[in-house]
Design a protein around this motif. Sequence first.
Motif, PDB file in Angstrom:
ATOM      1  N   VAL A   1       3.446  13.502   5.014  1.00 54.08           N
ATOM      2  CA  VAL A   1       4.616  12.717   4.591  1.00 54.08           C
ATOM      3  C   VAL A   1       5.694  13.644   4.030  1.00 54.08           C
ATOM      4  N   GLU A   2       5.308  14.530   3.111  1.00 52.09           N
ATOM      5  CA  GLU A   2       6.283  15.424   2.479  1.00 52.09           C
ATOM      6  C   GLU A   2       6.898  16.393   3.477  1.00 52.09           C
ATOM      7  N   GLY A   3       6.199  16.667   4.552  1.00 51.31           N
ATOM      8  CA  GLY A   3       6.716  17.564   5.579  1.00 51.31           C
ATOM      9  C   GLY A   3       7.666  16.894   6.548  1.00 51.31           C
TER      10      GLY A   3
ATOM     11  N   ASP B   1      12.355   5.231  10.688  1.00 55.53           N
ATOM     12  CA  ASP B   1      13.092   6.076   9.744  1.00 55.53           C
ATOM     13  C   ASP B   1      12.134   7.031   9.035  1.00 55.53           C
ATOM     14  N   THR B   2      12.479   8.307   8.995  1.00 51.15           N
ATOM     15  CA  THR B   2      11.636   9.281   8.325  1.00 51.15           C
ATOM     16  C   THR B   2      11.593   9.000   6.833  1.00 51.15           C
ATOM     17  N   VAL B   3      10.398   8.998   6.278  1.00 52.93           N
ATOM     18  CA  VAL B   3      10.187   8.801   4.841  1.00 52.93           C
ATOM     19  C   VAL B   3       9.383   9.993   4.340  1.00 52.93           C
ATOM     20  N   GLU B   4       9.876  10.651   3.289  1.00 54.39           N
ATOM     21  CA  GLU B   4       9.239  11.870   2.785  1.00 54.39           C
ATOM     22  C   GLU B   4       8.543  11.665   1.449  1.00 54.39           C
TER      23      GLU B   4
ATOM     24  N   ILE C   1       0.855  -1.179   0.000  1.00 59.07           N
ATOM     25  CA  ILE C   1       0.000   0.000   0.000  1.00 59.07           C
ATOM     26  C   ILE C   1       0.897   1.238   0.000  1.00 59.07           C
ATOM     27  N   ARG C   2       0.433   2.300  -0.634  1.00 62.98           N
ATOM     28  CA  ARG C   2       1.197   3.561  -0.610  1.00 62.98           C
ATOM     29  C   ARG C   2       1.204   4.138   0.801  1.00 62.98           C
ATOM     30  N   LEU C   3       2.289   4.786   1.140  1.00 58.10           N
ATOM     31  CA  LEU C   3       2.420   5.353   2.479  1.00 58.10           C
ATOM     32  C   LEU C   3       1.363   6.412   2.748  1.00 58.10           C
TER      33      LEU C   3
END
Length: 243
Positions: A33-35, A43-46, A12-14
């Motif tokens: 997510v982008e922020g 782990d940070t995923v953007e 599934i997409r985050l």
Amino acid sequence: MPTRPSDSTDPIRLDRRVADLLGCSRADAQQYVEGGWVSVDGDTVEEPQAVITTQRVEVAADARLEATEPATMLLNKPEGVAFESTPALVTPSTQAEGDVSGVRRLKRHFHRLTPLVPLDAEASGLVVLSQDGRVWRRLTEDYASIEQEFVVEVSGELAPYGMRRLAEGLSYQGRPLPPCKVSWQNEIRLRFAIKDVRPGQLRHMCREVGLDVVAIRRLRIGRISLSKMPVGEWRYHPVGEKF
């Protein structure tokens, strides 16, 4: 905010997982997510499109919905580094400890940085690198009207009327130079406030009045100064702060 592993092993997409987790829209989930507010197994995923399965997804407790702005950095370039190579110097490890901009550092900030307002390779000092089209237009289209400040260390003996000629009596590459402000900072350093400066121009100007340039350092571009940032380090330029 909520945190849990998925009950499903289907990919599934985050951003969709975050939307399910928070009960928010996909658009809002993408912004989280982008922020940089979302981590996967710690782990940070953007990247909203990142595909996950059973990993634990966590949204930071202080997460805020805000647009991810393009980044602009101010670098204290060392001598001997080509202007075009300066993006390689901007890394998380070289951020100045004294950065008080308040900008949250994101991985995306280190991609596609364009260096602006050229500086000779042998010179040091302030360089602007940006992802922001507004900054690019300001520093490119209005370049000729933006004052820059330099300190130039020199050797040799100043020719008669040399200061007057530096200020308003020289040509470079076949064109008369516009007037500039120049003064002695001390016995070996000249301070220039100058517009529309071209590569090699300051060395040429000094040579024309009997001086050899030992070092050049840019201190200011428009309203933005280098301050006391160490050589080789960078800080954020806050969005909306004018040059």
